[in-house]
Scaffold this motif. Structure first.
Motif, short mmCIF file in Angstrom:
data_model
loop_
_atom_site.label_atom_id
_atom_site.label_comp_id
_atom_site.label_asym_id
_atom_site.label_seq_id
_atom_site.Cartn_x
_atom_site.Cartn_y
_atom_site.Cartn_z
N MET A 1 0.82 -1.19 0.00
CA MET A 1 0.00 0.00 0.00
C MET A 1 0.87 1.26 0.00
O MET A 1 0.54 2.23 -0.67
N ASP A 2 1.99 1.22 0.73
CA ASP A 2 2.90 2.38 0.75
C ASP A 2 3.41 2.71 -0.64
O ASP A 2 3.59 3.88 -0.98
N ASP A 3 3.66 1.68 -1.44
CA ASP A 3 4.14 1.90 -2.81
C ASP A 3 3.11 2.66 -3.64
O ASP A 3 3.47 3.51 -4.45
N LEU A 4 1.83 2.37 -3.42
CA LEU A 4 0.77 3.07 -4.15
C LEU A 4 0.79 4.56 -3.83
O LEU A 4 0.71 5.40 -4.72
N TYR A 5 0.94 4.90 -2.54
CA TYR A 5 0.98 6.31 -2.15
C TYR A 5 2.22 6.99 -2.72
O TYR A 5 2.15 8.14 -3.18
N ARG A 6 3.34 6.30 -2.73
CA ARG A 6 4.56 6.87 -3.32
C ARG A 6 4.37 7.12 -4.81
O ARG A 6 4.82 8.12 -5.34
N GLU A 7 3.70 6.20 -5.48
CA GLU A 7 3.44 6.36 -6.91
C GLU A 7 2.54 7.57 -7.17
O GLU A 7 2.77 8.31 -8.13
N VAL A 8 1.54 7.77 -6.34
CA VAL A 8 0.64 8.92 -6.49
C VAL A 8 1.43 10.22 -6.30
O VAL A 8 1.29 11.15 -7.09
N LEU A 93 -1.32 16.41 5.07
CA LEU A 93 -0.78 15.10 5.43
C LEU A 93 -1.75 13.98 5.09
O LEU A 93 -1.34 12.92 4.63
N ASP A 94 -3.04 14.25 5.28
CA ASP A 94 -4.05 13.25 4.92
C ASP A 94 -4.09 13.04 3.41
O ASP A 94 -4.25 11.90 2.95
N LEU A 95 -3.95 14.12 2.63
CA LEU A 95 -3.90 13.98 1.17
C LEU A 95 -2.74 13.09 0.75
O LEU A 95 -2.88 12.29 -0.18
N LEU A 96 -1.62 13.26 1.43
CA LEU A 96 -0.42 12.49 1.11
C LEU A 96 -0.40 11.11 1.74
O LEU A 96 0.49 10.31 1.50
N SER A 97 -1.42 10.83 2.57
CA SER A 97 -1.50 9.57 3.31
C SER A 97 -0.27 9.34 4.18
O SER A 97 0.26 8.23 4.26
N ILE A 98 0.17 10.40 4.82
CA ILE A 98 1.32 10.33 5.72
C ILE A 98 0.80 10.32 7.16
O ILE A 98 0.01 11.13 7.53
#
Length: 98
Positions: A1-8, A93-98
């Protein structure tokens, strides 16, 4: 899932939808972080009802600052100015899922 956020984040950094400037704007804000050198300017155009009609950003900085600005602008199109004035750091931060 972290990879998906990094890709976004990388997608918004490499292909920002809102990079540029607005020639005629209703609001403009510029700020910089002297610690890292990031500098961002945001221009907003508002419709007669006080909602964000168009947005653009310019400046330079790291991938996170550029991507988060693009994501922020994407999220505020169509929202009233009085709503976006109260957005805080946690919103980003929520937009970035951090």
């Amino acid at each position: 899932m972290d990879d998906l956020y990094r890709e976004v984040i990388l997608e918004h950094y490499k292909n920002p939808s809102y990079k540029g400037t607005l020639e005629h704007f209703d609001y403009s804000y510029e700020d910089e972080n002297p610690l890292c050198g990031d500098k961002i300017r945001i221009d907003l155009r508002v419709d007669k009802d006080g909602k964000i009609k168009e947005a653009a950003f310019s400046g330079h900085g790291c991938a996170i600052s550029q991507a988060s600005t693009d994501m922020l602008l994407e999220s505020i199109i169509g929202k009233p100015v009085n709503v976006i004035k109260v957005l805080d750091k946690q919103y980003i931060l929520d937009l970035l899922s951090i």
